[in-house]
Design a protein around this motif. Structure first.
Motif, PDB file in Angstrom:
ATOM      1  N   SER A  96       0.809  -1.287  -0.048  1.00 55.21           N
ATOM      2  CA  SER A  96       0.054  -0.003  -0.106  1.00 55.21           C
ATOM      3  C   SER A  96       0.933   1.287  -0.004  1.00 55.21           C
ATOM      4  CB  SER A  96      -0.994   0.016   1.127  1.00 55.21           C
ATOM      5  OG  SER A  96      -1.878   1.218   1.211  1.00 55.21           O
ATOM      6  N   HIS A  97       0.786   2.116  -0.920  1.00 54.61           N
ATOM      7  CA  HIS A  97       1.774   3.120  -1.189  1.00 54.61           C
ATOM      8  C   HIS A  97       0.901   4.556  -0.337  1.00 54.61           C
ATOM      9  CE1 HIS A  97      -1.460   5.689  -3.493  1.00 54.61           C
ATOM     10  NE2 HIS A  97      -1.784   4.426  -3.990  1.00 54.61           N
ATOM     11  N   GLY A  98       1.969   5.366  -0.279  1.00 57.15           N
ATOM     12  CA  GLY A  98       1.958   6.490   0.485  1.00 57.15           C
ATOM     13  C   GLY A  98       0.754   7.806  -0.201  1.00 57.15           C
ATOM     14  N   ILE A 163      -0.805 -14.335   2.470  1.00 55.74           N
ATOM     15  CA  ILE A 163      -0.756 -13.252   2.051  1.00 55.74           C
ATOM     16  C   ILE A 163      -0.099 -12.188   3.251  1.00 55.74           C
ATOM     17  CG2 ILE A 163      -2.123 -11.224   1.492  1.00 55.74           C
ATOM     18  CD1 ILE A 163      -4.088 -13.097   0.257  1.00 55.74           C
ATOM     19  N   VAL A 164       0.776 -11.215   2.719  1.00 48.68           N
ATOM     20  CA  VAL A 164       1.296 -10.420   3.768  1.00 48.68           C
ATOM     21  C   VAL A 164       0.808  -8.911   3.207  1.00 48.68           C
ATOM     22  CG1 VAL A 164       3.535  -9.118   4.431  1.00 48.68           C
ATOM     23  CG2 VAL A 164       3.375 -11.684   4.483  1.00 48.68           C
ATOM     24  N   LEU A 165       0.290  -8.011   4.131  1.00 49.06           N
ATOM     25  CA  LEU A 165      -0.311  -6.541   4.063  1.00 49.06           C
ATOM     26  C   LEU A 165       1.141  -5.650   4.527  1.00 49.06           C
ATOM     27  CD1 LEU A 165      -3.683  -7.071   5.241  1.00 49.06           C
ATOM     28  CD2 LEU A 165      -2.847  -7.437   2.903  1.00 49.06           C
ATOM     29  N   PHE A 166       1.249  -4.795   3.538  1.00 51.12           N
ATOM     30  CA  PHE A 166       2.468  -4.110   3.865  1.00 51.12           C
ATOM     31  C   PHE A 166       2.332  -2.662   3.388  1.00 51.12           C
ATOM     32  CE2 PHE A 166       6.271  -1.665   2.442  1.00 51.12           C
ATOM     33  CZ  PHE A 166       7.247  -1.928   3.489  1.00 51.12           C
ATOM     34  N   VAL A 175      -2.965  -0.269   6.057  1.00 56.28           N
ATOM     35  CA  VAL A 175      -2.888  -1.799   6.424  1.00 56.28           C
ATOM     36  C   VAL A 175      -3.320  -1.827   8.013  1.00 56.28           C
ATOM     37  CG1 VAL A 175      -1.391  -2.495   4.581  1.00 56.28           C
ATOM     38  CG2 VAL A 175      -0.501  -1.806   6.733  1.00 56.28           C
ATOM     39  N   GLU A 176      -3.086  -0.811   8.830  1.00 57.33           N
ATOM     40  CA  GLU A 176      -3.424  -0.857  10.156  1.00 57.33           C
ATOM     41  C   GLU A 176      -4.892  -0.720  10.072  1.00 57.33           C
ATOM     42  OE1 GLU A 176       0.522   1.681  11.803  1.00 57.33           O
ATOM     43  OE2 GLU A 176      -1.420   2.811  11.369  1.00 57.33           O
ATOM     44  N   MET A 177      -5.523  -0.059   9.302  1.00 56.11           N
ATOM     45  CA  MET A 177      -7.129   0.067   9.393  1.00 56.11           C
ATOM     46  C   MET A 177      -7.617  -1.286   8.824  1.00 56.11           C
ATOM     47  SD  MET A 177      -7.623   3.989   7.984  1.00 56.11           S
ATOM     48  CE  MET A 177      -6.898   5.189   8.814  1.00 56.11           C
ATOM     49  N   ASN A 185      -8.137 -16.019   6.072  1.00 55.97           N
ATOM     50  CA  ASN A 185      -7.314 -16.828   6.870  1.00 55.97           C
ATOM     51  C   ASN A 185      -5.953 -16.784   6.189  1.00 55.97           C
ATOM     52  OD1 ASN A 185      -8.814 -17.679   9.082  1.00 55.97           O
ATOM     53  ND2 ASN A 185      -9.198 -19.534   8.099  1.00 55.97           N
ATOM     54  N   GLN A 186      -6.043 -16.480   4.805  1.00 53.61           N
ATOM     55  CA  GLN A 186      -4.946 -16.444   4.028  1.00 53.61           C
ATOM     56  C   GLN A 186      -3.890 -15.178   4.354  1.00 53.61           C
ATOM     57  OE1 GLN A 186      -7.803 -17.047   2.861  1.00 53.61           O
ATOM     58  NE2 GLN A 186      -7.672 -18.915   1.365  1.00 53.61           N
ATOM     59  N   VAL A 187      -4.519 -14.117   5.027  1.00 50.38           N
ATOM     60  CA  VAL A 187      -3.663 -13.072   5.343  1.00 50.38           C
ATOM     61  C   VAL A 187      -3.107 -13.314   6.828  1.00 50.38           C
ATOM     62  CG1 VAL A 187      -3.874 -10.397   6.274  1.00 50.38           C
ATOM     63  CG2 VAL A 187      -5.246 -11.397   4.147  1.00 50.38           C
ATOM     64  N   GLN A 188      -1.698 -13.549   6.668  1.00 49.81           N
ATOM     65  CA  GLN A 188      -0.837 -14.215   7.837  1.00 49.81           C
ATOM     66  C   GLN A 188      -0.284 -13.012   8.625  1.00 49.81           C
ATOM     67  OE1 GLN A 188       0.861 -17.753   6.545  1.00 49.81           O
ATOM     68  NE2 GLN A 188      -1.285 -18.551   6.391  1.00 49.81           N
ATOM     69  N   ALA A 189       0.132 -12.019   8.173  1.00 52.38           N
ATOM     70  CA  ALA A 189       0.910 -10.999   8.821  1.00 52.38           C
ATOM     71  C   ALA A 189       0.590  -9.569   8.233  1.00 52.38           C
ATOM     72  CB  ALA A 189       2.452 -11.232   8.721  1.00 52.38           C
ATOM     73  N   ILE A 190       1.166  -8.393   8.979  1.00 51.68           N
ATOM     74  CA  ILE A 190       0.845  -7.169   8.560  1.00 51.68           C
ATOM     75  C   ILE A 190       2.140  -6.521   8.983  1.00 51.68           C
ATOM     76  CG2 ILE A 190      -0.646  -4.903   8.862  1.00 51.68           C
ATOM     77  CD1 ILE A 190      -2.895  -6.811   9.589  1.00 51.68           C
TER      78      ILE A 190
END
Length: 314
Positions: A96-98, A163-166, A175-177, A185-190
């Protein structure tokens, strides 16, 4: 004479109120209205320009795919660039960009994760790049849009996707929101790099720091304008409240010398977050500079964090 004095006395508050409304409208358009270009980076980061463009050149040489959501809805059409891993992998990072950036501006992070063996998805957020949208939602509408990108990754790469959210800056807040949403369940880390606590606190902070203006009455008026145009008040846009509902592993990264998103926001986000969490405050780094100061150390920290939570059989 008395009548003139009365009119003058009544006119002054009306004039002041009108001027405040006009200033708030200009502030809203400056901060929230989309721009169809990427603004030049700050002077202190110009020293990284050569390295930045080398990452962009790398991205342009990759066999990328263009993905879209809401294709038949012109007002809500979203676009992303997908970079497949060099060898088949179940691991995908959504980057996710700025603020006022686009997917391409995250080419350095795309390169890092690609080197780590990940597929990389680089969305253009609503109101940015090739995606539709008149206004910038500062992560709030984007958090829902990204649920669509997650579903697209799973559809494309299968149910065994990891999947990682960055995200960085506004992307970090995005990604915090997302952490407070019902994620598959596939989203495993942020991983959130220098995300703010809420747009209301960030706007009030920048108003005071950059323009020497008080929070009141400007932020409430801007919030009312946003409610009329986007459907929600600024007080609704909170990383802190979303993080309270998180239960996934989350890694907070923040520059020690960040004066754009101050370090007290990092600590407030960290304290609010549920689930396994880790914090890395990078010495001497300003806003969104943590990667650029030492890309090798940055990748090492990210790799070490993810190794604790992603299964090895990818």
């Amino acid at each position: 004479m008395k009548k003139r004095r009365l009119l003058a006395a009544l006119g002054a508050p009306v004039t002041l109120f009108s001027a405040t409304l006009l200033a708030s409208e200009k502030l809203y358009n400056f901060a929230f209205k989309r721009v169809d270009y990427v603004p030049e980076t700050s002077a202190d980061k110009q020293k990284y320009a050569s390295a930045y463009w080398s990452y962009v050149d790398w991205l342009h040489r990759q066999p990328v795919q263009t993905w879209q959501l809401n294709i038949n809805d012109e007002a809500n059409r979203l676009v992303a660039t997908y970079v497949p891993a060099s060898t088949t992998s179940n691991r995908t990072v959504i980057v996710s960009h700025g603020y006022k950036g686009d997917g391409e501006t995250m080419a350095n992070y795309a390169y890092m994760f690609h080197q780590m063996g990940y597929n990389v998805l680089l969305p253009d957020d609503r109101g940015h790049g090739q995606s539709a949208g008149k206004y910038i939602s500062f992560g709030w509408q984007d958090r829902r849009d990204y649920l669509g990108w997650i579903a697209r990754v799973i559809k494309n790469n299968g149910s065994r996707s990891q999947i990682v959210l960055f995200g960085v800056s506004m992307g970090g807040a995005t990604v915090e929101m997302m952490s407070g949403e019902k994620l598959p369940n596939q989203v495993q880390a942020i991983i959130a790099d220098c995300g703010y606590t809420s747009i209301e606190e960030e706007l009030a902070y920048l108003l005071k720091r950059q323009f020497h203006l008080p929070k009141y009455p400007f932020v409430p008026i801007v919030s009312f304008i946003n409610r009329h145009r986007m459907g929600y008040f600024l007080s609704d846009v909170s990383s802190v409240e979303q993080l309270r509902h998180n239960h996934r592993p989350i890694f907070f990264i923040h520059g020690e010398k960040d004066v754009y998103v101050p370090s007290w926001m990092l600590k407030k986000n960290y304290q609010a977050a549920g689930g396994p969490k880790k914090m890395w405050q990078v010495p001497n780094a300003t806003h969104a500079e943590s990667f650029w100061i030492d890309p090798v150390a940055y990748q090492q920290h990210v790799t070490a964090f993810l190794a604790n939570y992603l299964p090895q059989n990818n």
